[in-house]
Design a protein around this motif. Structure first.
Motif, short mmCIF file in Angstrom:
data_model
loop_
_atom_site.label_atom_id
_atom_site.label_comp_id
_atom_site.label_asym_id
_atom_site.label_seq_id
_atom_site.Cartn_x
_atom_site.Cartn_y
_atom_site.Cartn_z
N VAL A 1 0.83 -1.21 0.00
CA VAL A 1 0.00 0.00 0.00
C VAL A 1 0.86 1.25 0.00
O VAL A 1 0.59 2.22 -0.73
N ARG A 2 1.93 1.25 0.82
CA ARG A 2 2.76 2.43 0.98
C ARG A 2 3.62 2.72 -0.24
O ARG A 2 4.01 3.87 -0.48
N ILE A 3 3.98 1.67 -0.98
CA ILE A 3 4.83 1.85 -2.15
C ILE A 3 4.01 2.24 -3.37
O ILE A 3 4.32 3.20 -4.07
N ASN A 4 2.94 1.50 -3.64
CA ASN A 4 2.09 1.79 -4.80
C ASN A 4 0.77 1.07 -4.65
O ASN A 4 0.63 -0.10 -5.05
N PRO A 5 -0.25 1.70 -4.09
CA PRO A 5 -1.53 1.00 -3.88
C PRO A 5 -2.18 0.51 -5.16
O PRO A 5 -2.95 -0.45 -5.13
N LYS A 6 -1.86 1.15 -6.30
CA LYS A 6 -2.44 0.70 -7.56
C LYS A 6 -1.96 -0.69 -7.96
O LYS A 6 -2.56 -1.34 -8.81
N SER A 7 -0.85 -1.14 -7.37
CA SER A 7 -0.32 -2.46 -7.69
C SER A 7 -0.91 -3.56 -6.83
O SER A 7 -0.59 -4.74 -7.01
N LEU A 8 -1.78 -3.21 -5.88
CA LEU A 8 -2.38 -4.22 -5.01
C LEU A 8 -3.18 -5.24 -5.81
O LEU A 8 -3.92 -4.86 -6.73
N PRO A 9 -3.08 -6.52 -5.49
CA PRO A 9 -3.81 -7.54 -6.24
C PRO A 9 -5.31 -7.47 -5.97
O PRO A 9 -5.74 -7.20 -4.84
N THR A 10 -6.11 -7.68 -6.98
CA THR A 10 -7.56 -7.64 -6.85
C THR A 10 -8.18 -8.86 -7.53
O THR A 10 -7.54 -9.54 -8.34
N GLY A 11 -9.45 -9.11 -7.20
CA GLY A 11 -10.17 -10.22 -7.79
C GLY A 11 -10.18 -11.42 -6.87
O GLY A 11 -9.93 -11.33 -5.67
N ILE A 12 -10.48 -12.60 -7.45
CA ILE A 12 -10.49 -13.85 -6.69
C ILE A 12 -9.06 -14.36 -6.60
O ILE A 12 -8.42 -14.63 -7.62
N LEU A 13 -8.56 -14.49 -5.38
CA LEU A 13 -7.15 -14.78 -5.16
C LEU A 13 -6.98 -15.87 -4.11
O LEU A 13 -7.92 -16.27 -3.44
N GLU A 14 -5.74 -16.35 -4.00
CA GLU A 14 -5.32 -17.19 -2.88
C GLU A 14 -4.37 -16.35 -2.03
O GLU A 14 -3.33 -15.91 -2.51
N ILE A 15 -4.73 -16.10 -0.76
CA ILE A 15 -3.94 -15.23 0.12
C ILE A 15 -3.65 -15.96 1.43
O ILE A 15 -4.55 -16.60 2.00
N ILE A 16 -2.44 -15.85 1.90
CA ILE A 16 -2.07 -16.36 3.22
C ILE A 16 -2.40 -15.28 4.24
O ILE A 16 -1.84 -14.18 4.19
N PRO A 17 -3.37 -15.51 5.14
CA PRO A 17 -3.79 -14.47 6.09
C PRO A 17 -2.65 -13.99 6.96
O PRO A 17 -1.55 -14.56 6.98
N SER A 18 -2.92 -12.93 7.74
CA SER A 18 -1.89 -12.34 8.59
C SER A 18 -1.41 -13.36 9.62
O SER A 18 -2.18 -14.20 10.10
N PHE A 19 -0.15 -13.25 10.00
CA PHE A 19 0.41 -14.17 10.99
C PHE A 19 -0.27 -13.97 12.35
O PHE A 19 -0.41 -14.91 13.12
N GLU A 20 -0.68 -12.75 12.64
CA GLU A 20 -1.41 -12.49 13.88
C GLU A 20 -2.70 -13.32 13.91
O GLU A 20 -3.04 -13.92 14.94
N TYR A 21 -3.41 -13.35 12.79
CA TYR A 21 -4.67 -14.09 12.73
C TYR A 21 -4.43 -15.58 12.94
O TYR A 21 -5.20 -16.25 13.65
N PHE A 22 -3.38 -16.13 12.36
CA PHE A 22 -3.05 -17.54 12.57
C PHE A 22 -2.85 -17.84 14.05
O PHE A 22 -3.32 -18.87 14.56
N ARG A 23 -2.17 -16.94 14.76
CA ARG A 23 -1.89 -17.19 16.17
C ARG A 23 -3.13 -17.02 17.04
O ARG A 23 -3.31 -17.71 18.04
N LEU A 24 -4.00 -16.08 16.68
CA LEU A 24 -5.21 -15.87 17.47
C LEU A 24 -6.24 -16.98 17.26
O LEU A 24 -6.97 -17.35 18.17
N LYS A 25 -6.30 -17.53 16.03
CA LYS A 25 -7.36 -18.50 15.69
C LYS A 25 -6.87 -19.95 15.63
O LYS A 25 -7.69 -20.87 15.61
N HIS A 26 -5.55 -20.16 15.56
CA HIS A 26 -4.98 -21.52 15.56
C HIS A 26 -5.53 -22.36 14.41
O HIS A 26 -5.91 -23.53 14.59
#
Length: 314
Positions: free
Chosen positions: A199-224
């Motif tokens: 976002v800070r470098i170039n928000p226009k380059s952010l991926p959009t559409g139907i994707l496969e994303i690895i969620p935040s590491f914080e979320y992994f630790r909170l939800k196990h």
């Protein structure tokens, strides 16, 4: 004659020693020099190589970090907790092979925009402290080179780290049964952690559409949950980036300024919080309080405590 030959031999040895020392030195590079290590990472599907503008160099290579404080309303155990969050962005030289911050400049360094995210909040009698670190190349055409998270609370602490090699190599250390010491290999995919820096470098380059994303590491630790990529739908408007994970019943919305340096104004994260049948959808919210630029690593004396007042952290 013999004495002259001995002097000549000694001179040859000294000159050879000087040449050897000189050949081991590296010529220092300017901080804005960047390098692309294609052997370590694969190009991201929607990210084109980023040329560094004069404004970018002037803002991010001024020898200071950007520190932003946020009022935090954190969902945990089925209730909203009050606390604070901090985003610390700073450019660093990174050693891709050793996967650590470089102590000196050399041609093998990669210039990264590092993000350290911290959260502090209380759950009843005991506190939570969460920190995530992401090292993302400023060229904006590679995945993050390294991501880590640490979580501390009175029950114990855990740590998870990703190293970007041929695959994503992940290590996990936890006090929970079934999560002890683990080594996990995950196929490369978009990392939610790296999107905050993209976002800070170039928000226009952010991926959009139907994707496969690895969620935040914080979320992994909170939800196990299982550490892997999940189906997601990402949308970008003028100043908002939204990621929906249908299989996780989770939505993340990041708000930022449309103009450079695309400051993060706040975010909302909605997911199910609580236990069993009593779990319900709650929304974590963070609202910007204050942003400063500072070489904070040099601000460690008592006289510098007033900067915490400036950030509204006391």
């Amino acid at each position: 004659m013999k004495k002259a030959l001995n002097h000549y031999a000694l001179l040859i040895i000294i000159l050879g020693f000087i040449i050897t020392i000189t050949s081991c030195k590296h010529t220092p590079q300017k901080k804005e020099t960047v390098k692309n290590h294609k052997n370590l990472t694969k190009p991201k599907n929607n990210a084109a190589q980023q040329s560094l503008s004069k404004a970018f160099k002037g803002y991010w290579y001024a020898g200071e970090a950007e520190i932003s404080s946020y009022k935090l309303e954190q969902a945990r155990y089925g209730e909203i907790r009050q606390g604070n969050a901090i985003l610390i962005y700073v450019t660093e030289d990174f050693l891709p092979k050793a996967q650590v911050k470089a102590d000196s400049q050399n041609p093998n360094n990669t210039s990264v925009l590092k993000l350290n995210t911290t959260k502090s909040f209380n759950t009843g009698i005991y506190p939570y402290s969460i920190m995530q670190s992401t090292f993302y190349p400023v060229l904006n055409n590679q995945h993050a080179l390294k991501v880590s998270v640490s979580m501390q609370e009175w029950c114990g602490h855990s740590y998870m780290q990703l190293n970007n090699k041929n695959n994503f190599d992940i290590t996990l250390h936890s006090y929970f049964e079934g999560e002890e010491d683990q080594n996990i290999t995950v196929k490369k995919s978009i990392l939610e952690n790296e999107l905050w820096t993209q976002v800070r470098i170039n928000p226009k380059s952010l991926p959009t559409g139907i994707l496969e994303i690895i969620p935040s590491f914080e979320y992994f630790r909170l939800k196990h949950i299982d550490i892997k990529a999940y189906k997601a739908n990402a949308k970008l408007t003028n100043n908002t980036y939204t990621i929906q994970y249908p299989n996780l019943n989770r939505t993340l919305v990041i708000h930022f300024t449309p103009d450079f340096p695309h400051k993060i104004l706040g975010w909302e994260e909605t997911f199910k919080s609580g236990f069993g049948s009593k779990a319900k959808n709650l929304t974590t919210k963070a609202t910007l309080l204050k942003t400063i630029k500072s070489d904070y690593w040099n601000k460690k004396m008592k006289i510098h405590k007033n900067l915490r007042d400036t950030l509204q952290l006391n």
